[in-house]
Design a protein around this motif. Structure first.
Motif, PDB file in Angstrom:
ATOM      1  N   THR A   4       0.832  -1.207   0.000  1.00 50.01           N
ATOM      2  CA  THR A   4       0.000   0.000   0.000  1.00 50.01           C
ATOM      3  C   THR A   4       0.863   1.251   0.000  1.00 50.01           C
ATOM      4  O   THR A   4       0.631   2.189  -0.780  1.00 50.01           O
ATOM      5  CB  THR A   4      -0.932   0.005   1.227  1.00 50.01           C
ATOM      6  N   LEU A   5       1.861   1.288   0.858  1.00 51.23           N
ATOM      7  CA  LEU A   5       2.738   2.453   0.934  1.00 51.23           C
ATOM      8  C   LEU A   5       3.468   2.671  -0.388  1.00 51.23           C
ATOM      9  O   LEU A   5       3.604   3.806  -0.869  1.00 51.23           O
ATOM     10  CB  LEU A   5       3.747   2.286   2.070  1.00 51.23           C
ATOM     11  N   ALA A   6       3.948   1.583  -0.982  1.00 50.42           N
ATOM     12  CA  ALA A   6       4.680   1.699  -2.245  1.00 50.42           C
ATOM     13  C   ALA A   6       3.794   2.281  -3.339  1.00 50.42           C
ATOM     14  O   ALA A   6       4.188   3.221  -4.052  1.00 50.42           O
ATOM     15  CB  ALA A   6       5.218   0.326  -2.666  1.00 50.42           C
ATOM     16  N   PHE A   7       2.590   1.753  -3.484  1.00 48.83           N
ATOM     17  CA  PHE A   7       1.701   2.243  -4.539  1.00 48.83           C
ATOM     18  C   PHE A   7       1.263   3.682  -4.284  1.00 48.83           C
ATOM     19  O   PHE A   7       1.118   4.466  -5.238  1.00 48.83           O
ATOM     20  CB  PHE A   7       0.485   1.327  -4.680  1.00 48.83           C
ATOM     21  N   MET A   8       1.057   4.048  -3.029  1.00 48.70           N
ATOM     22  CA  MET A   8       0.676   5.428  -2.718  1.00 48.70           C
ATOM     23  C   MET A   8       1.787   6.401  -3.083  1.00 48.70           C
ATOM     24  O   MET A   8       1.544   7.439  -3.706  1.00 48.70           O
ATOM     25  CB  MET A   8       0.309   5.565  -1.242  1.00 48.70           C
ATOM     26  N   MET A   9       3.025   6.072  -2.719  1.00 50.08           N
ATOM     27  CA  MET A   9       4.141   6.969  -3.043  1.00 50.08           C
ATOM     28  C   MET A   9       4.327   7.076  -4.555  1.00 50.08           C
ATOM     29  O   MET A   9       4.529   8.176  -5.096  1.00 50.08           O
ATOM     30  CB  MET A   9       5.427   6.473  -2.364  1.00 50.08           C
ATOM     31  N   ILE A  10       4.248   5.942  -5.242  1.00 50.29           N
ATOM     32  CA  ILE A  10       4.415   5.949  -6.697  1.00 50.29           C
ATOM     33  C   ILE A  10       3.339   6.814  -7.359  1.00 50.29           C
ATOM     34  O   ILE A  10       3.623   7.627  -8.238  1.00 50.29           O
ATOM     35  CB  ILE A  10       4.364   4.506  -7.245  1.00 50.29           C
ATOM     36  N   GLU A  11       2.086   6.659  -6.931  1.00 51.27           N
ATOM     37  CA  GLU A  11       0.997   7.409  -7.555  1.00 51.27           C
ATOM     38  C   GLU A  11       1.091   8.901  -7.264  1.00 51.27           C
ATOM     39  O   GLU A  11       0.893   9.731  -8.155  1.00 51.27           O
ATOM     40  CB  GLU A  11      -0.350   6.866  -7.075  1.00 51.27           C
ATOM     41  N   TYR A  12       1.421   9.275  -6.020  1.00 53.37           N
ATOM     42  CA  TYR A  12       1.509  10.700  -5.696  1.00 53.37           C
ATOM     43  C   TYR A  12       2.625  11.368  -6.503  1.00 53.37           C
ATOM     44  O   TYR A  12       2.460  12.480  -7.013  1.00 53.37           O
ATOM     45  CB  TYR A  12       1.758  10.893  -4.198  1.00 53.37           C
ATOM     46  N   ILE A  13       3.763  10.697  -6.611  1.00 49.99           N
ATOM     47  CA  ILE A  13       4.869  11.287  -7.369  1.00 49.99           C
ATOM     48  C   ILE A  13       4.547  11.281  -8.862  1.00 49.99           C
ATOM     49  O   ILE A  13       4.910  12.222  -9.584  1.00 49.99           O
ATOM     50  CB  ILE A  13       6.185  10.551  -7.071  1.00 49.99           C
ATOM     51  N   ARG A  14       3.851  10.257  -9.330  1.00 44.40           N
ATOM     52  CA  ARG A  14       3.440  10.235 -10.744  1.00 44.40           C
ATOM     53  C   ARG A  14       2.620  11.472 -11.076  1.00 44.40           C
ATOM     54  O   ARG A  14       2.851  12.150 -12.098  1.00 44.40           O
ATOM     55  CB  ARG A  14       2.612   8.983 -11.042  1.00 44.40           C
ATOM     56  N   ARG A  15       1.641  11.806 -10.222  1.00 45.64           N
ATOM     57  CA  ARG A  15       0.784  12.958 -10.488  1.00 45.64           C
ATOM     58  C   ARG A  15       1.603  14.242 -10.588  1.00 45.64           C
ATOM     59  O   ARG A  15       1.419  15.034 -11.517  1.00 45.64           O
ATOM     60  CB  ARG A  15      -0.254  13.103  -9.367  1.00 45.64           C
ATOM     61  N   ASP A  16       2.501  14.447  -9.634  1.00 46.23           N
ATOM     62  CA  ASP A  16       3.306  15.666  -9.654  1.00 46.23           C
ATOM     63  C   ASP A  16       4.305  15.659 -10.807  1.00 46.23           C
ATOM     64  O   ASP A  16       4.592  16.710 -11.396  1.00 46.23           O
ATOM     65  CB  ASP A  16       4.052  15.834  -8.325  1.00 46.23           C
ATOM     66  N   GLY A  17       4.844  14.484 -11.112  1.00 46.28           N
ATOM     67  CA  GLY A  17       5.805  14.399 -12.206  1.00 46.28           C
ATOM     68  C   GLY A  17       5.192  14.784 -13.538  1.00 46.28           C
ATOM     69  O   GLY A  17       5.808  15.489 -14.348  1.00 46.28           O
ATOM     70  N   VAL A  18       3.970  14.335 -13.795  1.00 42.51           N
ATOM     71  CA  VAL A  18       3.284  14.658 -15.044  1.00 42.51           C
ATOM     72  C   VAL A  18       2.869  16.123 -15.068  1.00 42.51           C
ATOM     73  O   VAL A  18       3.093  16.844 -16.045  1.00 42.51           O
ATOM     74  CB  VAL A  18       2.062  13.740 -15.239  1.00 42.51           C
ATOM     75  N   ALA A  19       2.274  16.593 -13.971  1.00 39.20           N
ATOM     76  CA  ALA A  19       1.717  17.943 -13.949  1.00 39.20           C
ATOM     77  C   ALA A  19       2.786  19.028 -13.892  1.00 39.20           C
ATOM     78  O   ALA A  19       2.638  20.078 -14.527  1.00 39.20           O
ATOM     79  CB  ALA A  19       0.782  18.089 -12.741  1.00 39.20           C
ATOM     80  N   ARG A  20       3.872  18.786 -13.168  1.00 41.39           N
ATOM     81  CA  ARG A  20       4.838  19.853 -12.907  1.00 41.39           C
ATOM     82  C   ARG A  20       6.128  19.743 -13.715  1.00 41.39           C
ATOM     83  O   ARG A  20       6.845  20.729 -13.847  1.00 41.39           O
ATOM     84  CB  ARG A  20       5.178  19.871 -11.413  1.00 41.39           C
ATOM     85  N   TYR A  21       6.424  18.558 -14.204  1.00 35.19           N
ATOM     86  CA  TYR A  21       7.703  18.358 -14.892  1.00 35.19           C
ATOM     87  C   TYR A  21       7.541  17.907 -16.344  1.00 35.19           C
ATOM     88  O   TYR A  21       8.532  17.716 -17.039  1.00 35.19           O
ATOM     89  CB  TYR A  21       8.572  17.343 -14.131  1.00 35.19           C
ATOM     90  N   GLY A  22       6.305  17.716 -16.773  1.00 37.96           N
ATOM     91  CA  GLY A  22       6.078  17.267 -18.141  1.00 37.96           C
ATOM     92  C   GLY A  22       6.524  15.849 -18.396  1.00 37.96           C
ATOM     93  O   GLY A  22       6.807  15.469 -19.537  1.00 37.96           O
ATOM     94  N   ALA A  23       6.579  15.038 -17.343  1.00 36.97           N
ATOM     95  CA  ALA A  23       7.086  13.671 -17.473  1.00 36.97           C
ATOM     96  C   ALA A  23       6.090  12.797 -18.229  1.00 36.97           C
ATOM     97  O   ALA A  23       4.875  12.922 -18.080  1.00 36.97           O
ATOM     98  CB  ALA A  23       7.374  13.074 -16.108  1.00 36.97           C
ATOM     99  N   GLU A  24       6.653  11.907 -19.042  1.00 39.48           N
ATOM    100  CA  GLU A  24       5.851  10.952 -19.804  1.00 39.48           C
ATOM    101  C   GLU A  24       6.160   9.512 -19.433  1.00 39.48           C
ATOM    102  O   GLU A  24       5.340   8.619 -19.642  1.00 39.48           O
ATOM    103  CB  GLU A  24       6.100  11.148 -21.299  1.00 39.48           C
ATOM    104  N   GLN A  25       7.372   9.288 -18.903  1.00 35.18           N
ATOM    105  CA  GLN A  25       7.806   7.925 -18.593  1.00 35.18           C
ATOM    106  C   GLN A  25       8.577   7.915 -17.286  1.00 35.18           C
ATOM    107  O   GLN A  25       9.296   8.868 -16.959  1.00 35.18           O
ATOM    108  CB  GLN A  25       8.693   7.386 -19.719  1.00 35.18           C
TER     109      GLN A  25
END
Length: 388
Positions: free
Chosen positions: A332-353
């Motif tokens: 649970t902790l792993a998936f939560m951290m991955i998802e939260y950082i994914r959201r910020d990575g896409v929205a704030r850094y233009g990340a695709e992968q």
């Protein structure tokens, strides 16, 4: 890499600044024609090799060798011993009698043969009975030889080498001992529904708090995270504990590319128990710089670091304390951290992968996490060993 048969190969230990300069510069000359090779910053390479700059030397020693043919430098290698690695259980991959070599660059197989033999001779002279490599220089730096995934440039802190090296190393009697995977995952559209359900359930659990790091308390946060790391990874193959000096050094080295919204610490009942570090892919800029910040590359890099846009983000490190490993809470902790950082990575850094690695081939937990988010292996690194 074209061999030029201009006479016999001679091996020389690096003795002075001129030799060390040749050792460093050779990699740039031999790899310049490879579009997937990312030139590291030369000052960082010098720091890696130099006692007083690299705290690894507080518990290790190294020797460097150059191969010359007809007055030209045609290869290089390092040989080194980590005294903390010697204290680890042999069942975990290191252990008594195990020395290492790395930083191999060679124009041809004959040169590689002479260099590896020189590294082995030095290790035998130091009382070692087994060689494990390649490592550049610590297991925490760039472990393993790239054997799959030569087509695209690596992300930050991942190594790259000629595909020729595998056959040359195996010809010296080295046997595969461990694979390290790097996973790639598309992140723009999010993860499968099962992952979203796990994250949603975790958000309803009052015991869990996922927080960003506080860069104003950088030293304390770095120490906290590396403390979790030393506990979380202590049973892993190849583990060597990070010292306080190395933790401080890593923090200083990464401080400029650490962003609060790309690093998470997970707490359960108020206790920090897990972390995830994600870095923007500075290699997207370094590939243009040929290893130098001068004359104007430093300004370009500083400008990029103000608000980096990075198509690929890399997860070099994450961990959950041992007492929670293999539990539902850990997942649970792993998936939560991955998802939260994914959201910020896409929205704030233009990340695709996202890139996740290295992951040991027998790390069932992390390989299962990668599978759950539909990640696929895009680079494989191999570690080899041989009795001396």
């Amino acid at each position: 890499m074209t061999a030029q048969n201009e006479g016999p190969i001679t091996i020389h230990a690096v003795k002075d600044k001129a030799d060390k300069r040749e050792f460093v510069e050779l990699a740039y000359r031999l790899n310049r024609g490879d579009p997937a090779w990312v030139p590291p910053l030369k000052n960082e390479v010098y720091d890696l090799l130099t006692p007083g700059k690299n705290p690894w030397f507080e518990h290790g020693k190294a020797n460097y060798f150059l191969a010359r043919r007809g007055g030209r430098t045609v290869g290089r290698i390092s040989a080194h011993i980590d005294f903390l690695a010697l204290e680890q259980p042999a069942s975990q991959g290191m252990g008594p009698g195990t020395g290492n070599w790395g930083l191999l660059e060679a124009e041809d197989g004959e040169t590689a043969h002479a260099l590896i033999a020189a590294a082995e001779d030095w290790l035998r002279g130091q009382g070692m009975t087994r060689a494990l490599g390649p490592l550049s220089i610590s297991v925490w730096d760039e472990p393993g030889l790239l054997i799959e995934g030569f087509e695209t440039p690596p992300t930050i802190m991942l190594g790259h080498n000629s595909p020729l090296y595998r056959a040359w190393i195996e010809a010296e009697g080295y046997q595969p001992v461990k694979k390290l995977y790097n996973y790639a995952v598309e992140i723009v559209d999010g993860f499968p529904p099962i992952v979203n359900r796990i994250v949603a359930a975790g958000e309803k659990n009052d015991r869990i708090r996922i927080r960003r790091v506080d860069k104003s308390k950088f030293d304390a946060e770095a120490k906290l995270i590396m403390g979790i790391l030393n506990d979380a990874w202590s049973d892993n193959w190849g583990f060597v504990p990070l010292t306080d000096g190395e933790i401080a050094h890593v923090g200083k080295k990464l401080k400029d590319i650490v962003f609060e919204d790309l690093i998470r610490v997970a707490e359960v009942d108020g206790e920090p128990v897990a972390f995830m570090i994600v870095l923007p892919n500075i290699n997207e800029k370094l590939i243009e710089m040929d290893g130098s910040l001068f004359p104007f590359n430093w300004a370009k890099l500083l400008w990029w670091l103000r608000k980096p846009r990075s198509k690929r983000l890399r997860v070099p490190l994450m961990g959950v304390v041992k007492k929670l490993q293999n539990s539902r809470m850990a997942s649970t902790l792993a998936f939560m951290m991955i998802e939260y950082i994914r959201r910020d990575g896409v929205a704030r850094y233009g990340a695709e992968q996202g890139d996740i690695g290295w992951v040991l081939d027998d790390n069932q937990g992390m390989n299962a996490v990668a599978e759950a988010i539909n990640a696929t292996v895009n680079r494989v690194y191999q570690l080899y060993d041989k009795k001396l």
